[in-house]
Design a protein around this motif. Structure first.
Motif, PDB file in Angstrom:
ATOM      1  N   ASP A 124      71.557  19.601  29.844  1.00 45.47           N
ATOM      2  CA  ASP A 124      71.189  20.584  28.826  1.00 45.47           C
ATOM      3  C   ASP A 124      69.836  21.235  29.101  1.00 45.47           C
ATOM      4  O   ASP A 124      69.196  21.757  28.190  1.00 45.47           O
ATOM      5  CB  ASP A 124      71.200  19.962  27.425  1.00 45.47           C
ATOM      6  CG  ASP A 124      71.354  21.020  26.344  1.00 45.47           C
ATOM      7  OD1 ASP A 124      72.052  22.028  26.605  1.00 45.47           O
ATOM      8  OD2 ASP A 124      70.770  20.867  25.257  1.00 45.47           O
ATOM      9  N   LYS A 157      70.062  32.548  34.795  1.00 44.66           N
ATOM     10  CA  LYS A 157      69.785  31.355  34.004  1.00 44.66           C
ATOM     11  C   LYS A 157      71.020  30.465  33.995  1.00 44.66           C
ATOM     12  O   LYS A 157      72.123  30.927  33.691  1.00 44.66           O
ATOM     13  CB  LYS A 157      69.388  31.730  32.572  1.00 44.66           C
ATOM     14  CG  LYS A 157      68.061  32.472  32.495  1.00 44.66           C
ATOM     15  CD  LYS A 157      67.692  32.812  31.057  1.00 44.66           C
ATOM     16  CE  LYS A 157      66.354  33.562  31.007  1.00 44.66           C
ATOM     17  NZ  LYS A 157      65.986  33.922  29.620  1.00 44.66           N
ATOM     18  N   LEU A 196      67.675  24.254  30.869  1.00 41.40           N
ATOM     19  CA  LEU A 196      67.880  25.636  31.290  1.00 41.40           C
ATOM     20  C   LEU A 196      67.036  25.905  32.534  1.00 41.40           C
ATOM     21  O   LEU A 196      65.815  25.786  32.500  1.00 41.40           O
ATOM     22  CB  LEU A 196      67.485  26.607  30.171  1.00 41.40           C
ATOM     23  CG  LEU A 196      67.767  28.084  30.436  1.00 41.40           C
ATOM     24  CD1 LEU A 196      69.270  28.314  30.579  1.00 41.40           C
ATOM     25  CD2 LEU A 196      67.200  28.952  29.331  1.00 41.40           C
ATOM     26  N   GLU A 252      74.444  31.108  32.108  1.00 42.68           N
ATOM     27  CA  GLU A 252      74.244  31.625  30.750  1.00 42.68           C
ATOM     28  C   GLU A 252      73.827  33.082  30.733  1.00 42.68           C
ATOM     29  O   GLU A 252      74.150  33.814  29.808  1.00 42.68           O
ATOM     30  CB  GLU A 252      73.199  30.785  30.010  1.00 42.68           C
ATOM     31  CG  GLU A 252      73.701  29.428  29.569  1.00 42.68           C
ATOM     32  CD  GLU A 252      72.838  28.824  28.481  1.00 42.68           C
ATOM     33  OE1 GLU A 252      71.759  29.381  28.189  1.00 42.68           O
ATOM     34  OE2 GLU A 252      73.252  27.791  27.914  1.00 42.68           O
ATOM     35  N   ARG A 261      72.549  26.600  32.754  1.00 43.50           N
ATOM     36  CA  ARG A 261      72.402  25.419  31.901  1.00 43.50           C
ATOM     37  C   ARG A 261      73.011  24.218  32.613  1.00 43.50           C
ATOM     38  O   ARG A 261      74.208  24.206  32.933  1.00 43.50           O
ATOM     39  CB  ARG A 261      73.106  25.644  30.569  1.00 43.50           C
ATOM     40  CG  ARG A 261      72.996  24.499  29.583  1.00 43.50           C
ATOM     41  CD  ARG A 261      71.662  24.431  28.898  1.00 43.50           C
ATOM     42  NE  ARG A 261      71.382  25.630  28.118  1.00 43.50           N
ATOM     43  CZ  ARG A 261      70.275  25.798  27.407  1.00 43.50           C
ATOM     44  NH1 ARG A 261      69.344  24.848  27.401  1.00 43.50           N
ATOM     45  NH2 ARG A 261      70.080  26.914  26.737  1.00 43.50           N
ATOM     46  N   THR A 262      72.198  23.192  32.879  1.00 45.29           N
ATOM     47  CA  THR A 262      72.665  22.020  33.613  1.00 45.29           C
ATOM     48  C   THR A 262      73.395  21.059  32.677  1.00 45.29           C
ATOM     49  O   THR A 262      73.395  21.226  31.459  1.00 45.29           O
ATOM     50  CB  THR A 262      71.488  21.291  34.281  1.00 45.29           C
ATOM     51  OG1 THR A 262      70.628  20.758  33.258  1.00 45.29           O
ATOM     52  CG2 THR A 262      70.698  22.248  35.158  1.00 45.29           C
ATOM     53  N   GLY A 284      75.423  23.747  37.269  1.00 49.40           N
ATOM     54  CA  GLY A 284      75.496  23.970  35.833  1.00 49.40           C
ATOM     55  C   GLY A 284      76.316  25.201  35.474  1.00 49.40           C
ATOM     56  O   GLY A 284      77.012  25.770  36.317  1.00 49.40           O
TER      57      GLY A 284
END
Length: 368
Positions: A226, A220, A228, A212, A222-223, A209
């Motif tokens: 969508d 963190k 997290l 972020e 984001r895949t 992903g």
């Protein structure tokens, strides 16, 4: 009654003087904030680095409260039945002064202060760098620890045992929080080595992903769905990381299979013409183009097409690849070259007795 003794004319006069002194210092505070502080800010803004402006802003609130504390101290000298030289009162007053000074330095070492802004510009840290906030928090912790130690000493408290207790407590906490420490070390490795930054698309055995946020304990991501995902830094530094955002171009490759009925001349034409159209496309990297008749497939001659587009954007790469496919389609149609379709020939052999019966039947039919 004893409380009536307080309301003597002399005490009331002293009380009025004390209140008047305190109100006078509040007035000084107002004048300082409105006029003197504004003048100091104007002078500080004229300096090339605005260093003094940052100092003035950091100590604005502490100085305002200093007027209140000092006014209270002077007023107490006139306040009835209160001893200005009381040991405990002096200890409290000293502690308040230490607190105000600490408050000013605490504000000055904020992560967005000019001190760290200058460090950030000089060392050219990235926007997602978290060393600056970490240094700010570390300095603030040190300032608070020093202030607390000085305040305890002001109250005649032996800080030697306190410091020793902190050391033993820190050892116990470190043993109980090995995972947290491992994640913090992993965060430090990520910060210093920079295998990725915020906004990068990364792929590891555990995550795929866009990054972020990078913190000292976790990262963190984001895949594509969508979601997290919070990944511990200790896990990330142990895994191989593929950073697709660091690529300078995107690869495209596919195979074309021409039928066995295609003459050699047309195979050569297809190879040369595809190579020509790729080399004349400005959006394709010219050093990576390879168009070769590389092998025989089961159903035809195989032509390998391999090239890189100059873009790293996935959508733009798809558009370029689509245009190339349309050009190749037109080329093959103009040259009357057919692509091989995967086919299978199925041969069914009947058992021997059925074959004999069929032969006898055919023989009888021919005799008649």
């Amino acid at each position: 009654m004893k409380w009536l003794e307080f309301f003597t004319s002399e005490n009331l006069i002293d009380l009025g003087i004390a209140i008047g002194i305190f109100l006078l210092f509040l007035l000084f505070r107002k004048i300082f904030t409105k006029y003197i502080f504004s003048l100091l800010l104007k002078l500080g803004n004229k300096s090339p680095t605005h260093f003094f402006t940052e100092i003035f802003m950091a100590f604005k609130k502490p100085v305002e409260w200093l007027f209140v504390v000092f006014g209270l101290y002077v007023a107490i000298s006139y306040f009835p039945h209160l001893n200005q030289g009381n040991a405990f009162f002096l200890q409290v007053l000293k502690s308040v002064y230490i607190f105000l000074i600490t408050w000013g330095f605490y504000n000055f070492v904020a992560s967005n202060s000019i001190l760290f802004t200058g460090i950030n510009k000089k060392l050219e840290f990235d926007k997602d760098n978290i060393i600056i906030p970490l240094l700010s928090k570390a300095l603030r912790f040190i300032i608070i620890a020093i202030a607390l130690t000085v305040i305890l000493q002001a109250f005649d408290y032996d800080v030697t045992g306190f410091v020793a207790g902190l050391g033993l407590g820190g050892l116990a906490i470190s043993l109980a929080a090995q995972d947290i420490l491992a994640n913090m070390i992993g965060g430090f490795v990520i910060i210093t080595e920079k295998p990725f930054t915020i906004g990068d698309w990364i792929v590891t055995p555990s995550i795929d992903g866009t990054v972020e946020e990078i913190a000292f304990r976790s990262t963190k991501v984001r895949t594509s769905a969508d979601a997290l995902v919070v990944v511990p830094n200790a896990t990330l530094v142990k895994e191989p990381i593929t950073n697709w955002s660091r690529m300078e171009k995107r690869q495209n490759s596919f195979d074309l299979t021409l039928t066995f009925e295609t003459p050699q001349e047309k195979v050569e034409t297809a190879v040369s013409q595809i190579d020509y159209l790729l080399k004349n496309d400005p959006k394709i990297d010219q050093e990576s183009i390879m168009v070769k008749f590389n092998k025989y497939n089961e159903n035809g001659y195989n032509i390998m097409v391999y090239y890189f587009t100059k873009t790293t954007a996935w959508g733009e790469n798809l558009s370029i690849n689509e245009k190339v496919n349309f050009k190749i389609m037109k080329l093959l149609r103009d040259e009357s070259i057919e692509l091989a379709v995967p086919t299978r020939a199925l041969h069914v052999q009947a058992p021997k007795d059925i074959q004999e019966m069929m032969q006898e039947s055919m023989k009888r039919g021919s005799d008649q």
